[in-house]
Design an enzyme around this catalytic site. Structure first.
Site, PDB file in Angstrom:
ATOM      1  N   GLN A   1      48.629  29.126  51.462  1.00 58.31           N
ATOM      2  CA  GLN A   1      48.064  28.148  50.943  1.00 58.31           C
ATOM      3  C   GLN A   1      48.596  27.863  49.347  1.00 58.31           C
ATOM      4  O   GLN A   1      49.314  28.691  48.849  1.00 58.31           O
ATOM      5  CB  GLN A   1      46.436  28.083  50.415  1.00 58.31           C
ATOM      6  CG  GLN A   1      45.621  28.425  51.884  1.00 58.31           C
ATOM      7  CD  GLN A   1      45.413  26.969  52.795  1.00 58.31           C
ATOM      8  OE1 GLN A   1      45.201  25.924  52.241  1.00 58.31           O
ATOM      9  NE2 GLN A   1      45.716  26.981  54.202  1.00 58.31           N
TER      10      GLN A   1
ATOM     11  N   LYS B   1      44.607  27.832  41.520  1.00 60.44           N
ATOM     12  CA  LYS B   1      44.503  27.081  42.676  1.00 60.44           C
ATOM     13  C   LYS B   1      43.848  25.592  42.475  1.00 60.44           C
ATOM     14  O   LYS B   1      43.012  25.413  41.698  1.00 60.44           O
ATOM     15  CB  LYS B   1      43.501  27.846  43.652  1.00 60.44           C
ATOM     16  CG  LYS B   1      44.037  28.855  44.245  1.00 60.44           C
ATOM     17  CD  LYS B   1      43.068  29.753  45.255  1.00 60.44           C
ATOM     18  CE  LYS B   1      43.871  31.084  45.816  1.00 60.44           C
ATOM     19  NZ  LYS B   1      42.837  31.488  46.766  1.00 60.44           N
TER      20      LYS B   1
ATOM     21  N   ASP C   1      42.414  25.308  50.924  1.00 60.36           N
ATOM     22  CA  ASP C   1      41.560  25.993  49.991  1.00 60.36           C
ATOM     23  C   ASP C   1      40.682  25.368  49.143  1.00 60.36           C
ATOM     24  O   ASP C   1      40.996  24.077  48.763  1.00 60.36           O
ATOM     25  CB  ASP C   1      42.610  27.061  49.206  1.00 60.36           C
ATOM     26  CG  ASP C   1      43.053  28.375  50.069  1.00 60.36           C
ATOM     27  OD1 ASP C   1      42.512  28.611  50.893  1.00 60.36           O
ATOM     28  OD2 ASP C   1      43.930  29.159  49.349  1.00 60.36           O
TER      29      ASP C   1
ATOM     30  N   THR D   1      42.416  32.906  38.789  1.00 56.75           N
ATOM     31  CA  THR D   1      41.983  33.959  39.225  1.00 56.75           C
ATOM     32  C   THR D   1      42.814  35.198  38.352  1.00 56.75           C
ATOM     33  O   THR D   1      43.939  35.221  38.163  1.00 56.75           O
ATOM     34  CB  THR D   1      41.940  34.343  40.528  1.00 56.75           C
ATOM     35  OG1 THR D   1      41.177  33.524  41.278  1.00 56.75           O
ATOM     36  CG2 THR D   1      41.555  35.713  40.958  1.00 56.75           C
TER      37      THR D   1
ATOM     38  N   LEU E   1      45.035  41.414  38.998  1.00 63.87           N
ATOM     39  CA  LEU E   1      44.448  42.924  38.791  1.00 63.87           C
ATOM     40  C   LEU E   1      45.747  43.532  38.081  1.00 63.87           C
ATOM     41  O   LEU E   1      46.887  43.199  38.238  1.00 63.87           O
ATOM     42  CB  LEU E   1      44.256  43.506  40.072  1.00 63.87           C
ATOM     43  CG  LEU E   1      42.915  42.938  40.879  1.00 63.87           C
ATOM     44  CD1 LEU E   1      42.790  43.423  42.258  1.00 63.87           C
ATOM     45  CD2 LEU E   1      41.839  43.308  40.025  1.00 63.87           C
TER      46      LEU E   1
ATOM     47  N   ASP F   1      37.848  33.721  57.642  1.00 63.37           N
ATOM     48  CA  ASP F   1      39.126  33.579  57.504  1.00 63.37           C
ATOM     49  C   ASP F   1      39.864  34.935  56.749  1.00 63.37           C
ATOM     50  O   ASP F   1      40.842  34.853  56.174  1.00 63.37           O
ATOM     51  CB  ASP F   1      39.745  32.483  56.663  1.00 63.37           C
ATOM     52  CG  ASP F   1      41.197  32.119  56.740  1.00 63.37           C
ATOM     53  OD1 ASP F   1      41.723  32.224  57.918  1.00 63.37           O
ATOM     54  OD2 ASP F   1      41.895  31.958  55.693  1.00 63.37           O
TER      55      ASP F   1
ATOM     56  N   ASP G   1      40.953  36.299  47.609  1.00 61.09           N
ATOM     57  CA  ASP G   1      40.949  35.164  48.446  1.00 61.09           C
ATOM     58  C   ASP G   1      39.923  34.797  49.194  1.00 61.09           C
ATOM     59  O   ASP G   1      39.956  34.643  50.434  1.00 61.09           O
ATOM     60  CB  ASP G   1      42.314  35.372  49.342  1.00 61.09           C
ATOM     61  CG  ASP G   1      43.684  35.484  48.681  1.00 61.09           C
ATOM     62  OD1 ASP G   1      43.902  34.948  47.795  1.00 61.09           O
ATOM     63  OD2 ASP G   1      44.533  36.107  49.234  1.00 61.09           O
TER      64      ASP G   1
END
Length: 409
Positions: free
Chosen positions: A107, A123, A142, A222, A225, A289, A309
């Protein structure tokens, strides 16, 4: 009384004493655990409201340093996070110093580097809030707002396994294009009066770009990490085949969970219970998904299942895809703490809590009312599924204690 009769009587009394003691201790332990679950729930409800405030009191650390220190093997962020608003404020306001195509995947996304060197995944908005994605439960693009909602649901459920997500508006012309790599810049175009881009991914097409409203694009960011926590990818044992006419084993074998329990890392440790928690989480958000999942590397099954995700969620509020719950109804086990939390969220509490948690996000309202209503309805289905399990096997088998002392030192 004869000696033999006395010995028998004393043995009976000893058995009764031991049984009573064990029973009382078990009940006390269970009662104490339930009280702690209730206290944790009230603490969560009291901290739902997160105001995006740049102030970081009592520390000279950057918001990125604080967020990096939160991460431990079983949590992405701790229960008490007074700095959460400051970290999320930085995510939505810090200057973008570099923009590139997203990491591998199917995506469209962009990888941004914010002032201070922090990576985030952007996104873009693809659908209006009231758009309903028809077709298979994993159909469509998405949904950026789904990432925001899923993060706050993770907070409400007390899992704390999802990376931080917040909504953000970006000016593609002034904030992205001047710092974009050639690879990303080559995917920009103008459609009408709107600036668009299609990026680079498996399903990315020049004919299907994401377009801003003029130059302003709504999206989600997002938090990446920390690099000191490299990820390991795993095939989900309840993943779909995505092939018409071909079923995965779990879709026809009702004893499939018994086979999973004999396979590492599900034969010991917390991973199978994490799979159950994730099935509940995914059913609530409508995410069918999750064909793979990530944990931290070299964890030997001890790391959490990281809830990454989550954007293939909140597509169709009228579709309750029960097969997402297969790990729960096939294994018929659930953490006591998860069971307690779900019960505390009954009677409209879940909808109200999520609405409150998302109310100060920059892209609020994050979800339409039908999606919020669907959460409460799906919660009832989860509770009913667990009740079927306890009716069949008994609560002692179904409800599993799994408490771990975590350190954020």
């Amino acid at each position: 009384m004869k000696l033999k009769q006395r010995v028998v009587l004393l043995a009976i009394l000893l058995v009764i004493f031991i049984f009573t003691k064990v029973f009382l201790i078990d009940n006390l332990d269970t009662s104490a655990a339930n009280r702690e679950d209730q206290r944790a729930f009230h603490r969560m409800m009291a901290s739902l409201h997160v105001e995006l405030d740049p102030r970081l009191d009592h520390t000279l650390q950057s918001p990125w340093e604080i967020a990096a220190q939160w991460v431990v093997p079983r949590e992405v962020y701790p229960e008490e996070t007074p700095e959460l608003g400051a970290v999320m404020h930085a995510m939505t306001t810090k200057k973008i110093i570099k923009a590139d195509v997203g990491y591998k995947g199917t995506q469209l996304k962009a990888l941004l580097i914010l002032e201070g060197g922090q990576k985030v995944v952007f996104k873009p908005k693809r659908y209006a809030r009231d758009y309903v994605v028809e077709g298979e439960p994993y159909a469509g693009y998405d949904r950026h707002n789904a990432e925001v909602a899923a993060f706050h649901l993770d907070r409400i459920l007390g899992f704390r396994r999802a990376p931080l997500v917040v909504g953000r508006f970006v000016n593609l012309r002034t904030e992205i294009k001047p710092v974009a790599t050639e690879q990303l810049l080559g995917t920009f175009m103008t459609v009408g009066n709107n600036t668009c881009f299609y990026g680079k991914c498996y399903y990315c097409r020049e004919t299907e770009p994401a377009c801003a409203d003029g130059d302003i694009m709504e999206g989600s960011v997002t938090l990446w990490l920390p690099d000191v926590w490299p990820l390991q990818k795993h095939r989900h044992p309840w993943g779909r085949t995505y092939r018409e006419g071909k079923l995965a084993r779990w879709e026809y074998d009702e004893s499939y969970c018994d086979a999973v329990k004999k396979t590492s890392p599900y034969d010991s440790g917390p991973r199978l219970l994490d799979i159950i928690d994730t099935a509940i989480f995914d059913y609530l958000i409508g995410n069918a998904d999750r064909h793979h999942y990530e944990s931290f590397q070299d964890d030997e099954g001890a790391s959490m299942l990281i809830l990454l995700d989550n954007a293939k969620s909140f597509g169709n509020p009228a579709l309750d895809e029960r097969s997402i719950l297969a790990p729960l109804y096939q294994c018929c086990i659930i953490r006591v703490s998860t069971w307690n939390r779900l019960n505390y969220l009954k009677n409209g509490v879940l909808k109200s809590a999520l609405k409150t948690a998302m109310s100060h996000d920059p892209i609020s309202p994050v979800l339409s009312d039908p999606h919020l209503d669907a959460l409460d309805q799906r919660l009832l289905s989860i509770l009913a599924t667990v009740k079927q399990c306890t009716d069949q096997f008994g609560p002692d088998i179904v409800l599993v204690e799994d408490r771990m002392t975590l350190s954020h030192l």
